[in-house]
Design a protein around this motif. Structure first.
Motif, PDB file in Angstrom:
ATOM      1  N   TYR A  15     -11.087  -6.628   6.600  1.00 43.23           N
ATOM      2  CA  TYR A  15      -9.532  -5.888   6.652  1.00 43.23           C
ATOM      3  C   TYR A  15      -9.550  -5.382   8.250  1.00 43.23           C
ATOM      4  O   TYR A  15     -10.082  -4.359   8.720  1.00 43.23           O
ATOM      5  CB  TYR A  15      -9.737  -4.870   5.863  1.00 43.23           C
ATOM      6  N   GLY A  30       0.033   1.526  11.487  1.00 42.45           N
ATOM      7  CA  GLY A  30       1.307   2.130  12.169  1.00 42.45           C
ATOM      8  C   GLY A  30       1.706   1.380  13.228  1.00 42.45           C
ATOM      9  O   GLY A  30       2.606   1.664  13.905  1.00 42.45           O
ATOM     10  N   GLU A  70      -7.154  -3.715  10.585  1.00 45.29           N
ATOM     11  CA  GLU A  70      -6.313  -2.631  10.368  1.00 45.29           C
ATOM     12  C   GLU A  70      -5.722  -2.164  11.672  1.00 45.29           C
ATOM     13  O   GLU A  70      -6.310  -1.510  12.455  1.00 45.29           O
ATOM     14  CB  GLU A  70      -6.999  -1.415   9.731  1.00 45.29           C
ATOM     15  N   LYS A  88       0.768  -1.166   0.091  1.00 49.21           N
ATOM     16  CA  LYS A  88       0.084   0.039  -0.099  1.00 49.21           C
ATOM     17  C   LYS A  88       0.829   1.318   0.020  1.00 49.21           C
ATOM     18  O   LYS A  88       1.688   1.369   0.906  1.00 49.21           O
ATOM     19  CB  LYS A  88      -0.990   0.011   1.377  1.00 49.21           C
ATOM     20  N   GLY A 103       1.898  -2.324  10.957  1.00 53.94           N
ATOM     21  CA  GLY A 103       3.468  -2.501  11.612  1.00 53.94           C
ATOM     22  C   GLY A 103       4.164  -3.700  11.023  1.00 53.94           C
ATOM     23  O   GLY A 103       5.092  -4.224  11.712  1.00 53.94           O
TER      24      GLY A 103
HETATM   25  C1  1GP Z   1      -2.278   0.737   6.113  1.00 55.26           C
HETATM   26  O1  1GP Z   1      -2.727  -1.430   6.531  1.00 55.26           O
HETATM   27  C2  1GP Z   1      -1.770  -0.438   6.287  1.00 55.26           C
HETATM   28  O2  1GP Z   1      -3.705   1.193   6.046  1.00 55.26           O
HETATM   29  C3  1GP Z   1      -0.367  -0.892   6.228  1.00 55.26           C
HETATM   30  O3  1GP Z   1      -0.118  -0.512   7.552  1.00 55.26           O
HETATM   31  O4  1GP Z   1       1.487   1.398   7.257  1.00 55.26           O
HETATM   32  O5  1GP Z   1       1.600   0.058   9.533  1.00 55.26           O
HETATM   33  O6  1GP Z   1       2.356  -1.117   7.240  1.00 55.26           O
HETATM   34  P1  1GP Z   1       1.487  -0.106   7.995  1.00 55.26           P
END
Ligand code: 1GP
Length: 233
Positions: A162, A167, A164, A13, A192
């Motif tokens: 998903y 971060g 989520e 992403k 993460g």
């Molecule tokens: C963010 O799920 C994604 O929408 C990926 O998360 O940036 O923490 O890898 P990270």
């Protein structure tokens, strides 16, 4: 028809509001072996920065999807395979469950339904921009997450759930609970993932792992390790 993500293990992403590490190109990231590129982010999204990243990735041979965070940043580009549209099941504001979607349809009219796919988000990191923006209730136990996943699939017909943690690295037991509650729908996990091990552990539970920040913070080799882990799991 088979879902595009049926064979995916890994999504990269890319956030149009974030830079790439010195010397790294979008082409390099497209060539990491990831199964798909998803262009999206929460803050600082504009049609211009979305378009720039989509155009840069469209030159390369990897399925390319946009994940628009609101109707005003949707980009039409022939290089896109389609749109992955989030709906946040644990949002505090209905705007992020159906409101933004209603506005999109009201403003655009006929969408390309055969290229438009939904993602049923369960937002778990209260510190993340997406949690603040959507006023998500992240105070969820494993059984809450499992129940959200179940209603997403069984009541709302969502093909993608998903989990989520954007971060931060999530609780494996939560992801496992979501996985166990799903019958046919695909489980995406993001948040993460930063190396082979963290990728491998989440990929044993999720069908598809999503890697974001790592591309912007570390670059190509680190992303490749997560692709390998996703394919090994
Ligand atoms: C963010 O799920 C994604 O929408 C990926 O998360 O940036 O923490 O890898 P990270």
């Amino acid at each position: 028809m088979t879902a595009p993500w049926a064979d995916w293990n890994h999504i990269l992403k890319l956030d149009p509001d974030k830079d790439l590490p010195e010397g790294v190109t979008y082409g390099d990231l497209c060539a990491t072996g990831t199964d798909a590129i998803e262009v999206g982010g929460t803050m600082g999204m504009t049609e211009e920065n979305m378009t720039a990243v989509i155009e840069a990735c469209a030159e390369h041979d990897v399925p390319l999807y946009q994940e628009p965070s609101n109707p005003s940043v949707v980009v039409e580009n022939d290089g896109l395979e389609g749109y992955l549209i989030p709906t946040v099941f644990n949002a505090g504001s209905p705007f992020w469950i159906t409101g933004a979607h209603k506005e999109w349809v009201r403003l655009e009219g006929d969408l390309e339904w055969d290229r438009t796919y939904m993602e049923a988000y369960i937002v778990m990191n209260p510190e993340a921009d997406v949690a603040t923006l959507t006023e998500a209730d992240c105070d969820l136990a494993e059984d809450d997450v499992a129940a959200y996943a179940t209603i997403a699939e069984q009541m709302f017909g969502q093909e993608i759930v998903y989990v989520e943690y954007s971060g931060t690295y999530g609780e494996e037991s939560v992801v496992e609970a979501a996985a166990e509650s799903l019958e046919e729908s695909a489980l995406f996990y993001g948040g993460g993932i930063h190396d082979y091990d963290s990728a491998h552990r989440m990929a044993t539970h999720a069908d598809v792992i999503v890697v974001g920040n790592l591309a912007h913070d570390e670059g190509v080799d680190a992303v490749r390790e997560t692709v390998k882990a996703a394919n090994d799991a």
